[in-house]
Design a protein around this motif. Structure first.
Motif, PDB file in Angstrom:
ATOM      1  N   THR A  64      -3.171   2.668   9.237  1.00 15.44           N
ATOM      2  CA  THR A  64      -3.039   3.335   7.981  1.00 15.44           C
ATOM      3  C   THR A  64      -3.886   4.220   7.848  1.00 15.44           C
ATOM      4  N   LEU A  65      -3.629   5.608   7.756  1.00  9.17           N
ATOM      5  CA  LEU A  65      -4.752   6.594   7.633  1.00  9.17           C
ATOM      6  C   LEU A  65      -4.752   6.928   6.137  1.00  9.17           C
ATOM      7  N   ARG A  66      -5.989   6.970   5.322  1.00 12.02           N
ATOM      8  CA  ARG A  66      -6.010   7.326   3.986  1.00 12.02           C
ATOM      9  C   ARG A  66      -6.418   8.608   4.181  1.00 12.02           C
ATOM     10  N   GLN A  67      -5.691   9.784   3.152  1.00  9.89           N
ATOM     11  CA  GLN A  67      -5.671  11.043   3.051  1.00  9.89           C
ATOM     12  C   GLN A  67      -6.301  11.223   1.653  1.00  9.89           C
ATOM     13  N   ALA A  68      -6.184  12.534   1.325  1.00  7.49           N
ATOM     14  CA  ALA A  68      -6.917  13.212   0.229  1.00  7.49           C
ATOM     15  C   ALA A  68      -5.790  12.606  -1.078  1.00  7.49           C
ATOM     16  N   ALA A  69      -6.500  12.512  -2.169  1.00  8.03           N
ATOM     17  CA  ALA A  69      -5.763  12.296  -3.390  1.00  8.03           C
ATOM     18  C   ALA A  69      -4.964  11.018  -3.180  1.00  8.03           C
ATOM     19  N   GLY A  70      -5.440  10.013  -2.267  1.00  7.99           N
ATOM     20  CA  GLY A  70      -4.962   8.678  -2.232  1.00  7.99           C
ATOM     21  C   GLY A  70      -3.734   8.290  -1.550  1.00  7.99           C
ATOM     22  N   ALA A  71      -3.381   9.586  -0.838  1.00  5.75           N
ATOM     23  CA  ALA A  71      -1.963   9.248   0.103  1.00  5.75           C
ATOM     24  C   ALA A  71      -2.424   8.518   1.227  1.00  5.75           C
ATOM     25  N   THR A  72      -1.435   8.075   1.743  1.00  7.05           N
ATOM     26  CA  THR A  72      -1.659   7.131   3.095  1.00  7.05           C
ATOM     27  C   THR A  72      -0.364   7.475   4.065  1.00  7.05           C
ATOM     28  N   LYS A  73      -0.819   7.325   5.277  1.00  5.68           N
ATOM     29  CA  LYS A  73       0.138   7.703   6.167  1.00  5.68           C
ATOM     30  C   LYS A  73      -0.180   6.743   7.371  1.00  5.68           C
TER      31      LYS A  73
END
Length: 169
Positions: A123-132
């Motif tokens: 799980t990749l954590r991205q800007a503004a708390g988004a995950t992918k």
């Protein structure tokens, strides 16, 4: 009579050849140990230690196609809690993607830090708390453009090790 003898010899030869070909069939005996791969990348110091290798990060493929990613810190301070960041982009042009962020307590000697164990996706954590969620098998990991950064401690901004990972190397 000669004709009957030749016929019997032919049948026996065909039977022997049939048994030989059947016993040599590779599908009946697949290789029980798949080949595994590994790759390592160096981390270096900063400032006057910029040419000094301060650690390595290695990708190991397991027999089930999952991977382990391990950081070995060659430079660390005993009893100091170091900050370890595994980030997207290379270290000169980082992205906001975070693969892993953790703490590692120094021992003053070589220290192994397990970043991922037996994974095939992360799980990749991205800007503004988004995950992918992204696939993260051996080929995915070595093709990923990322870097690792080890900070001396939570209260210090001193980098003790930094290095590119995967395709950015």
């Amino acid at each position: 009579m000669l004709h009957q003898h030749a016929l019997k010899v032919g049948v026996v030869a065909a039977t022997v050849l049939g048994i030989a070909f059947t016993s040599c069939n590779k599908d009946d005996n697949p290789d029980p140990t798949p080949k595994t791969r590994s790759t390592s990348y160096n981390l270096v110091g900063t400032g006057t230690n910029a040419a000094r290798i301060t650690g390595t990060v290695s990708i190991y493929e397991n027999t089930d196609s999952s991977i382990n990613v391990t950081l070995v810190m060659l430079t660390n301070k005993k009893d100091t809690v170091h900050q370890v960041y595994f980030l997207g982009g290379n270290y000169t042009t980082p992205t906001t993607d975070t693969l892993q962020a953790l703490e590692a307590k120094g021992n003053g000697a070589a220290l192994a830090v397990e970043l991922f164990k037996n994974v095939n996706k992360i799980t990749l954590r991205q800007a503004a708390g988004a995950t992918k969620e992204i696939p993260f098998r051996y080929n995915d990991a070595v093709a990923y453009i990322g870097h690792l950064k080890v900070i001396h401690s939570r209260f210090s901004k001193d980098t003790i090790g930094i290095g590119n990972f995967g395709k950015s190397n």
